[in-house]
Design a protein around this motif. Structure first.
Motif, PDB file in Angstrom:
ATOM      1  N   UNK A 353       0.839  -1.199   0.000  1.00 19.05           N
ATOM      2  CA  UNK A 353       0.000   0.000   0.000  1.00 19.05           C
ATOM      3  C   UNK A 353       0.872   1.245   0.000  1.00 19.05           C
ATOM      4  N   UNK A 354       0.326   2.312  -0.554  1.00 19.39           N
ATOM      5  CA  UNK A 354       0.919   3.640  -0.397  1.00 19.39           C
ATOM      6  C   UNK A 354       0.204   4.351   0.741  1.00 19.39           C
ATOM      7  N   UNK A 355       0.856   5.359   1.300  1.00 13.33           N
ATOM      8  CA  UNK A 355       0.239   6.187   2.337  1.00 13.33           C
ATOM      9  C   UNK A 355       0.332   7.645   1.911  1.00 13.33           C
ATOM     10  N   UNK A 417       8.523  19.605  -1.117  1.00  6.64           N
ATOM     11  CA  UNK A 417       7.294  19.063  -0.523  1.00  6.64           C
ATOM     12  C   UNK A 417       6.090  19.976  -0.776  1.00  6.64           C
ATOM     13  N   UNK A 418       4.944  19.340  -0.974  1.00  6.37           N
ATOM     14  CA  UNK A 418       3.713  20.067  -1.297  1.00  6.37           C
ATOM     15  C   UNK A 418       2.684  19.811  -0.201  1.00  6.37           C
ATOM     16  N   UNK A 419       2.096  20.877   0.319  1.00  6.44           N
ATOM     17  CA  UNK A 419       0.975  20.774   1.262  1.00  6.44           C
ATOM     18  C   UNK A 419      -0.266  21.298   0.570  1.00  6.44           C
ATOM     19  N   UNK A 420      -1.279  20.474   0.487  1.00  3.76           N
ATOM     20  CA  UNK A 420      -2.476  20.795  -0.281  1.00  3.76           C
ATOM     21  C   UNK A 420      -3.634  21.077   0.669  1.00  3.76           C
ATOM     22  N   UNK A 421      -4.379  22.150   0.376  1.00  5.18           N
ATOM     23  CA  UNK A 421      -5.557  22.422   1.215  1.00  5.18           C
ATOM     24  C   UNK A 421      -6.725  22.902   0.368  1.00  5.18           C
ATOM     25  N   UNK A 436      -0.419  12.246  -6.418  1.00  4.13           N
ATOM     26  CA  UNK A 436       0.340  11.003  -6.264  1.00  4.13           C
ATOM     27  C   UNK A 436       0.261  10.161  -7.535  1.00  4.13           C
ATOM     28  N   UNK A 437      -0.911  10.079  -8.122  1.00  7.55           N
ATOM     29  CA  UNK A 437      -1.093   9.305  -9.354  1.00  7.55           C
ATOM     30  C   UNK A 437      -0.247   9.881 -10.492  1.00  7.55           C
ATOM     31  N   UNK A 442       6.230  13.758  -2.622  1.00  7.38           N
ATOM     32  CA  UNK A 442       6.179  14.308  -1.267  1.00  7.38           C
ATOM     33  C   UNK A 442       4.971  15.227  -1.127  1.00  7.38           C
ATOM     34  N   UNK A 443       3.806  14.633  -0.922  1.00  8.67           N
ATOM     35  CA  UNK A 443       2.537  15.370  -0.874  1.00  8.67           C
ATOM     36  C   UNK A 443       1.892  15.167   0.489  1.00  8.67           C
ATOM     37  N   UNK A 444       1.371  16.243   1.062  1.00  7.97           N
ATOM     38  CA  UNK A 444       0.666  16.164   2.347  1.00  7.97           C
ATOM     39  C   UNK A 444      -0.686  16.855   2.234  1.00  7.97           C
ATOM     40  N   UNK A 445      -1.660  16.321   2.944  1.00  9.28           N
ATOM     41  CA  UNK A 445      -2.979  16.940   3.030  1.00  9.28           C
ATOM     42  C   UNK A 445      -3.047  17.777   4.308  1.00  9.28           C
ATOM     43  N   UNK A 446      -3.538  19.003   4.187  1.00 10.66           N
ATOM     44  CA  UNK A 446      -3.675  19.876   5.349  1.00 10.66           C
ATOM     45  C   UNK A 446      -4.983  19.534   6.066  1.00 10.66           C
ATOM     46  N   UNK A 447      -4.877  19.051   7.279  1.00  8.43           N
ATOM     47  CA  UNK A 447      -6.038  18.587   8.044  1.00  8.43           C
ATOM     48  C   UNK A 447      -6.964  19.761   8.350  1.00  8.43           C
ATOM     49  N   UNK A 448      -8.221  19.630   7.975  1.00  4.53           N
ATOM     50  CA  UNK A 448      -9.202  20.674   8.267  1.00  4.53           C
ATOM     51  C   UNK A 448      -9.190  21.842   7.312  1.00  4.53           C
TER      52      UNK A 448
END
Length: 468
Positions: A353-355, A417-421, A436-437, A442-448
């Motif tokens: 799996x990927x995370x 690195x990328x932070x997406x919101x 990712x696809x 290096x991708x992160x989701x910004x919570x909330x």
């Protein structure tokens, strides 16, 4: 008289059932028509008449299936060019159903064929009781004027002004207003959350009805139009011909992990419908996350398109069935199947799996302050729509709305690195999965999302402040 509004939240769509003396009318039915058949049976009435206020662009309508299952007659505006058996409706058309009287008004503007239905309950009064306004008049808004191949937005906006001022606003103030869409629909841009209103309330509070000049109305209605998904015109054409019955769609087959792995090498889409947090914790590499919890079908239509043939990844067969139905509501019918046993079936077959990492606004703000070199330590990607961006955004953020991802991914540095919101996290999770696809590592989701950023009292910029 019996009257009921059916509201489908995921599409912000309202449909209606009216009945009198054992005979029923359905207006603007959704694709899956069982709810109307069940309601009619419960109230001991027979559906004999089916109205479409216009050719809907944001969903596939169930008028043809409902007519086939009830023997009812379909009525639609004379300009629709409908290719199914129907009665053409023009100004002055009237239908008596028991003590109900339905009078049609041609109200072009949102679309050329649009009609509104004025309802009178003659058991109580000869005066109009309500008007079903389709997408001509919303609660707090009016229909967008750019959904026609044959008319320019300016032409339709002018017709919409005439329909509003020469027809709808001639009705008494106490007449109830019931539209075909509510807040969240892309058929307008400024709808309020209420499900009904009155002509008088809209006359006083609806911004579009305060514009007295026809020229100014046209100017404002055609400026800064919301994004028009590619599938809108396709859905309108499906509705012009009449959709096939849902029961005619083939049963979905289970697909093994090994087979899905081979399909992914051929760029077949794997659509993970689980909640975003579960997707982030572990997902099939290259899969796209559009969670069932939000406006699933709208974003699937926007991001994937109607010609896509996805393989569904879900936690249960119930989720698979729900996803299949909701995809069909917007016209995505060619679903290949579903991953047998879901994510556990993938891992049990020996596949990894990927995370996807997630970051809080507070931690993101610290990272933004920590870049001492010439290169930033993190890139901020804002995937909200333009009005949201203009109202406020993070400093140095890159703006690329999720609606644009079907055309291409954003032009950003893959090595940083990328932070997406987005606003709350739903759209950003879709965007993260698409990045990712597309090979971004290096991708992160910004919570909330932006809401959480503001709640933490972290700094924002507005376009007005920048221009000043």
């Amino acid at each position: 008289m019996y009257f009921e509004q059916f509201y489908l939240g995921c599409l912000a769509h309202a449909s209606y059932l009216l009945a009198s003396e054992g005979e029923a009318v359905v207006v603007d039915p959704q694709r899956d028509v069982e709810i109307y058949l069940k309601a009619a049976e419960e109230h001991g009435v027979k559906i004999r008449h089916i109205f479409e206020t216009h050719l809907h662009a944001d969903f596939v309508s169930g008028h043809q299936e409902l007519a086939a299952r009830t023997g009812g007659t379909i009525y639609i505006g004379a300009q629709a060019g409908a290719r199914f058996p129907h009665v053409k409706v023009s100004d002055g058309f009237e239908l008596k159903v028991g003590k109900l009287r339905i009078r049609a008004m041609e109200t072009p503007g949102h679309t050329p064929e649009g009609i509104c239905l004025v309802i009178s309950d003659e058991e109580k009064s000869q005066r109009p009781w309500a008007v079903l306004t389709g997408d001509t008049l919303f609660i707090g808004d009016v229909g967008r004027p750019d959904l026609s191949k044959a008319h320019t937005p300016k032409e339709l906006a002018g017709l919409l002004y005439d329909s509003l001022h020469e027809k709808l606003l001639k009705l008494p103030d106490e007449v109830l207003v019931y539209p075909a869409h509510g807040a969240g629909s892309l058929c307008g841009r400024n709808m309020r959350a209420e499900r009904s209103s009155t002509i008088g309330t809209e006359r006083l509070t609806n911004y579009a009805l305060q514009i007295k000049s026809r020229d100014e109305f046209v100017r404002q209605l055609t400026a800064n139009l919301p994004t028009k998904p590619e599938y809108f015109l396709q859905d309108a054409e499906i509705n012009r011909g009449g959709a096939t019955a849902l029961a005619d769609l083939p049963e979905l087959p289970p697909i093994s992990a090994t087979e899905l792995n081979s399909l992914l090498q051929e760029q077949v889409i794997a659509l993970d419908v689980r909640p975003g947090d579960q997707f982030a914790a572990g997902h099939v590499p290259g899969s796209i996350n559009i969670a069932l919890s939000g406006q699933f079908a709208t974003w699937a239509g926007t991001v994937l398109g109607l010609s896509s043939s996805p393989v569904l990844i879900a936690d249960s067969l119930e989720q698979v069935s729900e996803a299949r139905l909701r995809l069909a509501r917007v016209g995505i019918e060619n679903v290949r199947g579903y991953l047998k046993d879901g994510v556990s079936g993938w891992t049990n077959a020996g596949f990894k799996l990927d995370a996807l990492s997630q970051i809080t606004p507070q931690d993101l703000e610290k990272r933004m302050q920590g870049g001492a070199s010439s290169k930033p330590s993190v890139q901020i990607l804002d995937v909200r729509r333009e009005p949201e961006w203009n109202a406020g955004h993070l400093e140095d953020a890159v703006w690329w709305p999720l609606d644009n991802f079907k055309v291409s991914p954003p032009e950003i540095d893959r090595d940083i690195p990328i932070a997406v919101h987005c606003k709350s996290g739903y759209r950003s999770m879709i965007a993260c999965s698409l990045l990712q696809r597309a090979g971004f590592q290096n991708v992160s989701n910004v919570i909330g999302g932006f809401d959480a950023w503001q709640q933490a009292n972290l700094p924002i910029q507005t376009e007005a402040a920048i221009e000043a």
